[in-house]
Scaffold this active site. Structure first.
Site, PDB file in Angstrom:
ATOM      1  N   HIS A 127       1.415   9.225  -0.329  1.00  0.00           N
ATOM      2  CA  HIS A 127       1.538  10.216   0.534  1.00  0.00           C
ATOM      3  C   HIS A 127       3.485  10.301   1.297  1.00  0.00           C
ATOM      4  O   HIS A 127       4.258  10.426   2.138  1.00  0.00           O
ATOM      5  CB  HIS A 127       0.863  10.318   2.173  1.00  0.00           C
ATOM      6  CG  HIS A 127      -0.339  10.528   1.165  1.00  0.00           C
ATOM      7  ND1 HIS A 127      -1.497  10.341   2.041  1.00  0.00           N
ATOM      8  CD2 HIS A 127      -0.879  10.964   0.165  1.00  0.00           C
ATOM      9  CE1 HIS A 127      -3.020  10.465   2.598  1.00  0.00           C
ATOM     10  NE2 HIS A 127      -2.113  10.703   0.708  1.00  0.00           N
ATOM     11  N   CYS A 160      22.951  15.378   5.565  1.00  0.00           N
ATOM     12  CA  CYS A 160      23.179  14.467   4.650  1.00  0.00           C
ATOM     13  C   CYS A 160      24.910  14.604   4.947  1.00  0.00           C
ATOM     14  O   CYS A 160      25.888  15.260   5.433  1.00  0.00           O
ATOM     15  CB  CYS A 160      23.348  15.196   3.315  1.00  0.00           C
ATOM     16  SG  CYS A 160      24.430  15.127   1.766  1.00  0.00           S
ATOM     17  N   CYS A 163      27.232  16.568   1.935  1.00  0.00           N
ATOM     18  CA  CYS A 163      26.834  18.028   1.980  1.00  0.00           C
ATOM     19  C   CYS A 163      26.828  19.074   3.322  1.00  0.00           C
ATOM     20  O   CYS A 163      26.640  20.046   3.634  1.00  0.00           O
ATOM     21  CB  CYS A 163      25.963  19.073   1.140  1.00  0.00           C
ATOM     22  SG  CYS A 163      24.783  18.959   1.406  1.00  0.00           S
TER      23      CYS A 163
HETATM   24 ZN   LIG Z   1      23.931  16.942   0.692  1.00  0.00          ZN
END
Ligand SMILES: [Zn+2]
Length: 258
Positions: A127, A160, A163
């Protein structure tokens, strides 16, 4: 620790004999292995991540995509519980059996990484996992620990480093496929094992619940340790209706020291 009843003691000895005689033992674990570490059984508590009969809208891929704040509000206490949890005696016992060559792999329905943290090396996570996060924009993957720690503390969504898009925990949500590589590996293990040990799983969530059947169909022995009955109890060589945190260490002692 409770002392096992004479009947349970006999079952423990029989289970240990089967493990010692096996050449390729595989373990399948579920929520019951982690409840002694303070992680609730998401199915039976009715807040289910993967419960089929009670789908939880918030734990879905579409909620993650369309209402990430709602998703992360729901996810935060869960992340905290997993982050703070420590492996228990059931995890440790399985890690020792693997270390001593008695267990080849652990197929788990849990996402909490407690098997790995207790020293198990071959863990197949059906999972998904709390170990890593992946960017929904550029697919950059990061180790989760530092990000989850900060998220649990501040409530700010993990982002992130490349980005700045939101990072998704690599756990399988509603609307997501099981990880294909893990599923193929688990099936291979189930079909090639000569002993399957089901620990702390009620075998209610498909397709994982079908793996012991694949093992049985190829002549493997089956041990089931779970505090509630499963659909395969009638076909198991040994059934121990007890807490895994009491039973697994007792079996392991018997395997290793007679
Ligand atoms: Zn990213």
């Amino acid at each position: 620790m409770n002392t096992p009843s004479p009947q349970t003691q006999t079952s423990i000895e029989f289970a240990a004999d089967l493990i010692r005689q096996s050449k390729h033992a595989v373990v399948l674990t579920g929520a019951g292995v982690s409840t002694p570490s303070g992680i609730p059984d998401f199915r039976s508590s009715g807040t289910g991540l993967w419960s089929r009969d009670e789908p939880l809208e918030v734990a879905s891929l579409s909620t993650f995509r369309t209402k990430p704040d709602q998703f992360f509000d729901w996810f935060r206490p869960l992340a905290r519980q997993m982050f703070e949890a420590r492996p228990n005696t059931a995890h440790t016992a399985l890690a020792r059996l693997e270390e001593q060559g008695y267990v080849k792999s652990i197929i788990t329905q849990n996402i909490d990484t407690l098997h790995q943290r207790s020293g198990s090396r071959t863990v197949i996570e059906m999972h998904g996992t709390m170990q890593t996060l992946t960017c929904t924009q550029c697919y950059h993957q990061v180790q989760a620990e530092a990000y989850i720690a900060k998220f649990v503390e501040t409530g700010e969504k993990p982002r992130c480093p490349k980005c700045v898009q939101v990072l998704k925990p690599d756990v399988i949500l509603f609307g997501e496929q099981l990880p294909q590589a893990a599923w193929y590996t688990a099936q291979r293990q189930a079909r090639s094992c000569d002993l399957m040990i089901v620990a702390g799983s009620s075998l209610e969530v498909l397709p994982v619940a079908g793996l012991p059947m694949q093992a049985l169909d190829r002549g493997a022995h089956l041990i089931i340790i779970n505090n509630t009955p499963t659909y395969l109890n009638v076909r198991a060589d040994v059934v121990i209706l007890e807490d895994v945190a009491m039973t697994l260490p007792a079996i392991t002692e018997r395997v290793l020291y007679g």
